[in-house]
Design an enzyme around this catalytic site. Structure first.
Site, PDB file in Angstrom:
ATOM      1  N   GLY A  65      50.396  43.271  38.676  1.00 33.59           N
ATOM      2  CA  GLY A  65      50.736  44.656  38.570  1.00 33.59           C
ATOM      3  C   GLY A  65      50.574  46.206  38.750  1.00 33.59           C
ATOM      4  N   LYS A 107      56.319  46.185  26.232  1.00 33.66           N
ATOM      5  CA  LYS A 107      55.664  46.483  25.381  1.00 33.66           C
ATOM      6  C   LYS A 107      55.144  47.726  24.833  1.00 33.66           C
ATOM      7  CE  LYS A 107      53.115  41.668  25.768  1.00 33.66           C
ATOM      8  NZ  LYS A 107      52.076  41.006  25.746  1.00 33.66           N
ATOM      9  N   TYR A 127      44.273  43.318  30.595  1.00 29.97           N
ATOM     10  CA  TYR A 127      44.415  43.070  31.688  1.00 29.97           C
ATOM     11  C   TYR A 127      43.376  43.182  32.503  1.00 29.97           C
ATOM     12  CZ  TYR A 127      49.258  41.271  30.475  1.00 29.97           C
ATOM     13  OH  TYR A 127      50.838  40.100  29.777  1.00 29.97           O
ATOM     14  N   LYS A 166      55.151  34.732  42.710  1.00 34.60           N
ATOM     15  CA  LYS A 166      54.748  33.691  43.797  1.00 34.60           C
ATOM     16  C   LYS A 166      54.649  32.558  42.684  1.00 34.60           C
ATOM     17  CE  LYS A 166      50.951  36.226  45.752  1.00 34.60           C
ATOM     18  NZ  LYS A 166      48.773  35.586  46.009  1.00 34.60           N
ATOM     19  N   ALA A 179      43.441  40.847  41.738  1.00 35.05           N
ATOM     20  CA  ALA A 179      43.718  41.837  40.528  1.00 35.05           C
ATOM     21  C   ALA A 179      42.941  42.869  40.649  1.00 35.05           C
ATOM     22  CB  ALA A 179      44.865  41.897  40.184  1.00 35.05           C
ATOM     23  N   LYS A 195      50.019  27.181  46.864  1.00 35.52           N
ATOM     24  CA  LYS A 195      48.376  27.113  46.477  1.00 35.52           C
ATOM     25  C   LYS A 195      48.269  27.295  45.239  1.00 35.52           C
ATOM     26  CE  LYS A 195      48.215  31.588  45.662  1.00 35.52           C
ATOM     27  NZ  LYS A 195      48.085  32.595  44.044  1.00 35.52           N
ATOM     28  N   ASP A 218      45.012  32.830  51.487  1.00 34.17           N
ATOM     29  CA  ASP A 218      45.594  32.634  49.710  1.00 34.17           C
ATOM     30  C   ASP A 218      44.734  31.992  49.125  1.00 34.17           C
ATOM     31  OD1 ASP A 218      46.252  34.245  47.520  1.00 34.17           O
ATOM     32  OD2 ASP A 218      48.467  33.957  48.241  1.00 34.17           O
ATOM     33  N   ARG A 242      43.456  31.900  37.693  1.00 30.66           N
ATOM     34  CA  ARG A 242      43.746  31.674  36.438  1.00 30.66           C
ATOM     35  C   ARG A 242      44.597  30.149  36.525  1.00 30.66           C
ATOM     36  NH1 ARG A 242      49.208  35.445  35.925  1.00 30.66           N
ATOM     37  NH2 ARG A 242      47.267  37.128  36.585  1.00 30.66           N
ATOM     38  N   GLU A 279      51.135  30.494  36.768  1.00 29.25           N
ATOM     39  CA  GLU A 279      52.466  30.008  37.849  1.00 29.25           C
ATOM     40  C   GLU A 279      52.016  28.299  38.847  1.00 29.25           C
ATOM     41  OE1 GLU A 279      55.214  31.372  38.251  1.00 29.25           O
ATOM     42  OE2 GLU A 279      55.091  32.959  37.942  1.00 29.25           O
TER      43      GLU A 279
END
Length: 336
Positions: free
Chosen positions: A14, A34, A50, A107, A142, A193, A246, A257, A283
Protein backbone atom coordinates in the site's frame (compact mmCIF):
# COMPACT_ATOMS: atom_id res chain seq x y z
CA UNK A 1 -5.31 15.05 -14.56
CA UNK A 2 -4.76 15.26 -10.81
CA UNK A 3 -7.00 12.91 -8.85
CA UNK A 4 -7.78 12.54 -5.14
CA UNK A 5 -7.05 9.00 -4.08
CA UNK A 6 -7.47 7.16 -0.78
CA UNK A 7 -5.19 4.19 -0.16
CA UNK A 8 -6.54 1.82 2.48
CA UNK A 9 -3.70 -0.15 4.04
CA UNK A 10 -0.27 1.26 4.97
CA UNK A 11 1.69 -1.98 4.63
CA UNK A 12 4.61 -2.33 2.25
CA UNK A 13 2.52 -2.68 -0.92
CA UNK A 14 0.00 0.00 0.00
CA UNK A 15 2.81 2.41 0.85
CA UNK A 16 4.71 1.66 -2.36
CA UNK A 17 1.59 2.21 -4.48
CA UNK A 18 0.78 5.42 -2.61
CA UNK A 19 4.32 6.61 -3.35
CA UNK A 20 3.83 5.95 -7.08
CA UNK A 21 0.57 7.89 -7.08
CA UNK A 22 2.06 10.90 -5.29
CA UNK A 23 5.02 10.92 -7.66
CA UNK A 24 2.53 10.91 -10.53
CA UNK A 25 1.05 14.16 -9.20
CA UNK A 26 -2.05 12.89 -7.41
CA UNK A 27 -3.45 13.96 -4.03
CA UNK A 28 -3.05 10.85 -1.89
CA UNK A 29 -4.07 9.99 1.68
CA UNK A 30 -3.19 6.61 3.15
CA UNK A 31 -5.35 5.12 5.91
CA UNK A 32 -4.44 2.66 8.63
CA UNK A 33 -5.46 1.95 12.23
CA UNK A 34 -2.12 2.66 13.97
CA UNK A 35 -1.71 6.23 15.19
CA UNK A 36 2.08 5.96 15.57
CA UNK A 37 2.45 4.75 11.99
CA UNK A 38 0.36 7.61 10.62
CA UNK A 39 2.38 10.13 12.62
CA UNK A 40 5.63 8.64 11.31
CA UNK A 41 4.47 8.94 7.70
CA UNK A 42 3.29 12.52 8.24
CA UNK A 43 6.31 13.82 10.16
CA UNK A 44 9.33 11.64 9.37
CA UNK A 45 8.11 10.64 5.88
CA UNK A 46 9.07 7.03 6.52
CA UNK A 47 7.31 3.72 7.19
CA UNK A 48 10.21 1.81 8.68
CA UNK A 49 8.35 -1.32 9.76
CA UNK A 50 7.52 -2.06 6.13
CA UNK A 51 9.94 -0.12 3.90
CA UNK A 52 12.86 0.62 6.24
CA UNK A 53 15.21 2.25 3.72
CA UNK A 54 12.67 4.40 1.87
CA UNK A 55 12.00 8.13 2.25
CA UNK A 56 8.40 8.87 1.31
CA UNK A 57 7.21 11.96 -0.58
CA UNK A 58 6.27 14.84 1.69
CA UNK A 59 2.98 15.11 -0.21
CA UNK A 60 1.81 11.71 1.06
CA UNK A 61 -0.63 12.20 3.95
CA UNK A 62 -1.65 9.55 6.48
CA UNK A 63 -4.64 9.28 8.80
CA UNK A 64 -6.38 6.83 11.11
CA UNK A 65 -9.78 8.34 10.30
CA UNK A 66 -11.42 6.51 7.41
CA UNK A 67 -13.77 9.42 6.68
CA UNK A 68 -10.84 11.82 6.40
CA UNK A 69 -9.08 9.53 3.94
CA UNK A 70 -12.02 9.03 1.59
CA UNK A 71 -13.70 12.45 1.64
CA UNK A 72 -13.81 13.78 -1.90
CA UNK A 73 -12.02 10.72 -3.32
CA UNK A 74 -12.09 10.04 -7.06
CA UNK A 75 -10.67 6.56 -6.43
CA UNK A 76 -10.25 4.31 -3.39
CA UNK A 77 -7.51 1.68 -3.41
CA UNK A 78 -7.84 -1.35 -1.09
CA UNK A 79 -4.51 -2.86 -0.02
CA UNK A 80 -5.62 -4.50 3.23
CA UNK A 81 -5.35 -8.25 3.99
CA UNK A 82 -8.02 -10.41 2.38
CA UNK A 83 -9.59 -11.22 5.75
CA UNK A 84 -10.22 -7.49 6.36
CA UNK A 85 -11.70 -6.61 2.95
CA UNK A 86 -15.35 -7.17 3.82
CA UNK A 87 -15.31 -5.32 7.14
CA UNK A 88 -13.37 -2.35 5.78
CA UNK A 89 -15.67 -2.14 2.74
CA UNK A 90 -18.70 -2.20 5.03
CA UNK A 91 -17.26 0.60 7.17
CA UNK A 92 -16.39 2.56 4.05
CA UNK A 93 -19.95 2.79 2.79
CA UNK A 94 -21.02 4.81 5.82
CA UNK A 95 -18.43 7.56 5.27
CA UNK A 96 -18.20 7.93 1.48
CA UNK A 97 -19.31 11.28 0.04
CA UNK A 98 -18.45 10.60 -3.62
CA UNK A 99 -19.00 7.80 -6.13
CA UNK A 100 -15.41 6.67 -6.62
CA UNK A 101 -13.74 4.01 -8.71
CA UNK A 102 -12.88 1.13 -6.36
CA UNK A 103 -9.49 -0.49 -6.94
CA UNK A 104 -7.96 -3.38 -5.07
CA UNK A 105 -4.40 -4.69 -5.00
CA UNK A 106 -4.91 -7.45 -2.42
CA UNK A 107 -4.39 -11.12 -3.30
CA UNK A 108 -6.43 -13.95 -1.85
CA UNK A 109 -9.76 -15.74 -1.53
CA UNK A 110 -12.24 -15.09 1.27
CA UNK A 111 -12.45 -17.85 3.84
CA UNK A 112 -15.67 -19.94 3.98
CA UNK A 113 -17.29 -18.23 0.95
CA UNK A 114 -14.21 -18.76 -1.28
CA UNK A 115 -15.14 -15.56 -3.09
CA UNK A 116 -12.71 -13.41 -5.02
CA UNK A 117 -11.98 -9.97 -3.57
CA UNK A 118 -13.84 -8.08 -6.28
CA UNK A 119 -16.93 -10.18 -5.54
CA UNK A 120 -16.75 -9.18 -1.88
CA UNK A 121 -16.34 -5.50 -2.78
CA UNK A 122 -19.28 -5.61 -5.18
CA UNK A 123 -21.43 -7.17 -2.47
CA UNK A 124 -20.49 -4.68 0.24
CA UNK A 125 -20.40 -1.43 -1.74
CA UNK A 126 -23.75 -0.75 -3.41
CA UNK A 127 -23.81 0.18 -7.09
CA UNK A 128 -25.10 3.69 -6.36
CA UNK A 129 -22.07 4.30 -4.12
CA UNK A 130 -19.32 3.41 -6.60
CA UNK A 131 -18.17 3.28 -10.16
CA UNK A 132 -16.60 -0.01 -11.23
CA UNK A 133 -14.23 -2.30 -9.30
CA UNK A 134 -10.77 -2.69 -10.85
CA UNK A 135 -8.14 -5.30 -9.93
CA UNK A 136 -4.48 -4.25 -9.85
CA UNK A 137 -2.17 -7.24 -9.90
CA UNK A 138 1.04 -8.65 -11.31
CA UNK A 139 4.70 -9.45 -10.63
CA UNK A 140 5.72 -6.77 -8.17
CA UNK A 141 7.70 -6.55 -4.96
CA UNK A 142 6.94 -3.43 -2.95
CA UNK A 143 10.63 -3.08 -2.06
CA UNK A 144 11.54 -2.76 -5.73
CA UNK A 145 8.65 -0.49 -6.74
CA UNK A 146 9.57 1.83 -3.87
CA UNK A 147 13.06 2.35 -5.34
CA UNK A 148 11.63 2.85 -8.84
CA UNK A 149 12.78 -0.49 -10.22
CA UNK A 150 11.15 -1.33 -13.56
CA UNK A 151 7.82 -3.11 -12.93
CA UNK A 152 4.89 -4.15 -15.14
CA UNK A 153 1.48 -5.23 -13.81
CA UNK A 154 -2.15 -5.48 -14.91
CA UNK A 155 -5.32 -3.47 -14.30
CA UNK A 156 -8.38 -5.64 -14.89
CA UNK A 157 -12.04 -4.72 -15.20
CA UNK A 158 -14.95 -6.07 -17.21
CA UNK A 159 -15.39 -2.47 -18.36
CA UNK A 160 -12.19 -1.52 -20.20
CA UNK A 161 -12.82 2.18 -19.61
CA UNK A 162 -12.14 1.78 -15.88
CA UNK A 163 -9.10 -0.42 -16.42
CA UNK A 164 -7.73 2.32 -18.65
CA UNK A 165 -8.50 4.91 -15.98
CA UNK A 166 -6.39 2.97 -13.46
CA UNK A 167 -3.70 2.53 -16.09
CA UNK A 168 -3.55 6.32 -16.45
CA UNK A 169 -3.37 6.85 -12.67
CA UNK A 170 -0.35 4.65 -12.14
CA UNK A 171 1.71 4.50 -15.32
CA UNK A 172 5.09 6.24 -15.53
CA UNK A 173 8.64 5.55 -16.71
CA UNK A 174 9.28 2.75 -14.18
CA UNK A 175 5.76 1.45 -13.47
CA UNK A 176 3.93 0.14 -16.54
CA UNK A 177 0.30 -1.03 -16.50
CA UNK A 178 -1.37 -3.33 -19.02
CA UNK A 179 -5.16 -3.62 -19.19
CA UNK A 180 -7.22 -6.80 -19.14
CA UNK A 181 -10.94 -7.63 -19.02
CA UNK A 182 -10.57 -11.10 -17.45
CA UNK A 183 -11.15 -10.22 -13.80
CA UNK A 184 -11.61 -13.87 -12.78
CA UNK A 185 -8.30 -14.93 -14.30
CA UNK A 186 -6.33 -12.01 -12.90
CA UNK A 187 -7.67 -12.48 -9.37
CA UNK A 188 -7.29 -16.26 -9.45
CA UNK A 189 -3.69 -16.05 -10.62
CA UNK A 190 -2.94 -13.45 -7.95
CA UNK A 191 -4.38 -15.57 -5.16
CA UNK A 192 -3.18 -19.04 -6.07
CA UNK A 193 0.42 -18.15 -6.90
CA UNK A 194 0.95 -17.59 -3.17
CA UNK A 195 0.19 -21.27 -2.57
CA UNK A 196 2.77 -22.36 -5.10
CA UNK A 197 5.27 -19.89 -3.61
CA UNK A 198 4.90 -21.65 -0.26
CA UNK A 199 5.72 -24.91 -2.02
CA UNK A 200 8.64 -23.38 -3.91
CA UNK A 201 10.07 -22.06 -0.66
CA UNK A 202 9.65 -25.45 0.97
CA UNK A 203 11.51 -27.10 -1.91
CA UNK A 204 14.38 -24.70 -1.31
CA UNK A 205 14.31 -25.24 2.43
CA UNK A 206 14.50 -28.98 1.91
CA UNK A 207 17.67 -28.47 -0.11
CA UNK A 208 16.38 -29.44 -3.56
CA UNK A 209 17.80 -27.72 -6.62
CA UNK A 210 16.71 -25.89 -9.74
CA UNK A 211 15.08 -28.93 -11.34
CA UNK A 212 12.62 -29.23 -8.48
CA UNK A 213 11.95 -25.48 -8.45
CA UNK A 214 11.19 -25.48 -12.16
CA UNK A 215 8.90 -28.48 -11.70
CA UNK A 216 6.79 -26.94 -8.94
CA UNK A 217 6.39 -23.65 -10.79
CA UNK A 218 5.41 -25.35 -14.06
CA UNK A 219 3.02 -27.81 -12.48
CA UNK A 220 1.79 -25.07 -10.16
CA UNK A 221 0.85 -22.97 -13.16
CA UNK A 222 -1.09 -25.94 -14.50
CA UNK A 223 -3.04 -26.13 -11.23
CA UNK A 224 -3.75 -22.40 -11.22
CA UNK A 225 -4.98 -22.58 -14.81
CA UNK A 226 -7.12 -25.65 -14.15
CA UNK A 227 -8.95 -24.12 -11.20
CA UNK A 228 -9.17 -20.71 -12.86
CA UNK A 229 -10.77 -22.12 -16.00
CA UNK A 230 -13.26 -24.04 -13.86
CA UNK A 231 -14.17 -20.70 -12.27
CA UNK A 232 -14.71 -19.09 -15.68
CA UNK A 233 -11.31 -17.55 -16.46
CA UNK A 234 -9.70 -17.21 -19.89
CA UNK A 235 -6.79 -19.70 -19.96
CA UNK A 236 -4.63 -17.20 -21.85
CA UNK A 237 -4.63 -14.90 -18.82
CA UNK A 238 -2.39 -17.35 -16.99
CA UNK A 239 0.48 -16.86 -19.43
CA UNK A 240 0.36 -13.11 -18.79
CA UNK A 241 1.60 -10.72 -16.09
CA UNK A 242 -0.87 -11.81 -13.41
CA UNK A 243 -0.31 -15.50 -14.18
CA UNK A 244 3.15 -16.79 -14.99
CA UNK A 245 4.69 -13.37 -14.36
CA UNK A 246 3.45 -13.13 -10.79
CA UNK A 247 4.20 -16.80 -10.22
CA UNK A 248 7.86 -16.40 -11.21
CA UNK A 249 8.52 -13.36 -9.05
CA UNK A 250 6.79 -14.84 -6.01
CA UNK A 251 8.40 -18.28 -6.28
CA UNK A 252 11.99 -17.13 -6.77
CA UNK A 253 12.64 -14.19 -4.46
CA UNK A 254 13.47 -13.67 -0.80
CA UNK A 255 11.27 -10.55 -1.01
CA UNK A 256 8.27 -12.91 -1.11
CA UNK A 257 6.93 -13.55 2.38
CA UNK A 258 5.17 -16.69 1.07
CA UNK A 259 8.46 -18.03 -0.28
CA UNK A 260 10.22 -17.20 2.98
CA UNK A 261 7.51 -18.93 5.01
CA UNK A 262 7.76 -22.03 2.82
CA UNK A 263 11.55 -22.03 3.07
CA UNK A 264 11.32 -22.03 6.85
CA UNK A 265 8.77 -24.87 6.75
CA UNK A 266 11.19 -26.86 4.62
CA UNK A 267 13.92 -26.23 7.18
CA UNK A 268 11.76 -27.73 9.91
CA UNK A 269 10.33 -24.64 11.60
CA UNK A 270 6.84 -24.67 13.14
CA UNK A 271 4.11 -22.83 11.20
CA UNK A 272 2.85 -20.89 14.22
CA UNK A 273 6.39 -19.74 14.97
CA UNK A 274 6.91 -18.69 11.36
CA UNK A 275 3.71 -16.64 11.20
CA UNK A 276 4.37 -15.02 14.57
CA UNK A 277 7.83 -13.85 13.48
CA UNK A 278 7.03 -12.84 9.90
CA UNK A 279 5.62 -9.43 10.84
CA UNK A 280 3.27 -9.42 7.82
CA UNK A 281 0.32 -11.50 6.63
CA UNK A 282 1.30 -14.64 4.71
CA UNK A 283 -1.73 -14.80 2.43
CA UNK A 284 -0.79 -18.18 0.97
CA UNK A 285 -1.60 -19.98 4.22
CA UNK A 286 -5.27 -19.01 4.31
CA UNK A 287 -5.57 -19.14 0.51
CA UNK A 288 -4.40 -22.77 0.57
CA UNK A 289 -7.37 -23.68 2.75
CA UNK A 290 -9.84 -21.74 0.60
CA UNK A 291 -8.48 -23.16 -2.66
CA UNK A 292 -8.42 -26.70 -1.29
CA UNK A 293 -12.08 -26.44 -0.25
CA UNK A 294 -13.03 -24.76 -3.54
CA UNK A 295 -11.33 -27.48 -5.56
CA UNK A 296 -13.48 -30.04 -3.74
CA UNK A 297 -16.62 -28.07 -4.60
CA UNK A 298 -15.65 -27.78 -8.27
CA UNK A 299 -14.18 -31.31 -8.50
CA UNK A 300 -10.82 -30.01 -9.73
CA UNK A 301 -7.63 -31.93 -8.96
CA UNK A 302 -4.89 -29.80 -7.34
CA UNK A 303 -2.16 -32.18 -6.10
CA UNK A 304 0.38 -29.50 -5.10
CA UNK A 305 -2.25 -27.50 -3.26
CA UNK A 306 -3.47 -30.68 -1.57
CA UNK A 307 0.08 -31.51 -0.46
CA UNK A 308 0.64 -28.02 0.95
CA UNK A 309 -2.75 -28.18 2.69
CA UNK A 310 -1.71 -31.46 4.32
CA UNK A 311 1.46 -29.80 5.65
CA UNK A 312 -0.28 -26.64 6.90
CA UNK A 313 -3.49 -28.11 8.28
CA UNK A 314 -2.88 -31.83 8.85
CA UNK A 315 0.68 -31.78 10.25
CA UNK A 316 2.07 -33.76 7.35
CA UNK A 317 5.87 -33.86 7.14
CA UNK A 318 7.10 -31.62 4.31
CA UNK A 319 9.49 -34.16 2.83
CA UNK A 320 6.83 -36.89 2.96
CA UNK A 321 4.35 -34.63 1.18
CA UNK A 322 6.88 -33.93 -1.59
CA UNK A 323 7.60 -37.64 -1.98
CA UNK A 324 3.89 -38.48 -2.23
CA UNK A 325 3.46 -36.01 -5.11
CA UNK A 326 6.31 -37.67 -6.99
CA UNK A 327 4.81 -41.14 -6.48
CA UNK A 328 1.37 -40.29 -7.89
CA UNK A 329 0.17 -42.32 -10.86
CA UNK A 330 1.75 -41.36 -14.18
CA UNK A 331 -0.07 -38.69 -16.19
CA UNK A 332 0.06 -37.14 -19.64
CA UNK A 333 1.22 -33.51 -19.55
CA UNK A 334 -1.83 -32.69 -21.68
CA UNK A 335 -3.98 -33.68 -18.68
CA UNK A 336 -2.35 -30.78 -16.79
Amino acid sequence: MKQKIAVLGPGSWGTALAKVLVENGHDVTIWGNKKEQAEEINTAHTNKNYLPTITLPEGLKATTELAVAVTGADAILFVVPTKAIRSVASDLVAVMDTKPVIIHASKGLEQVTHKRISEVLLEEIPEDKRQDVVVLSGPSHAEEVAVRDITTITAASKNLVYAEYVQTLFMNDYFRIYTNTDVIGVETGAALKNIIALGSGAISGLGFGDNAKAAIMTRGLAEISRLGVAMGADPLTFIGMSGVGDLIVTCTSVHSRNWRAGDLLGRGHNLEEILANMGMIVEGVSTTKAAYELSRELDVELPITEAIYSVLYENQDVKTAARQIMLRDGKSEEEF
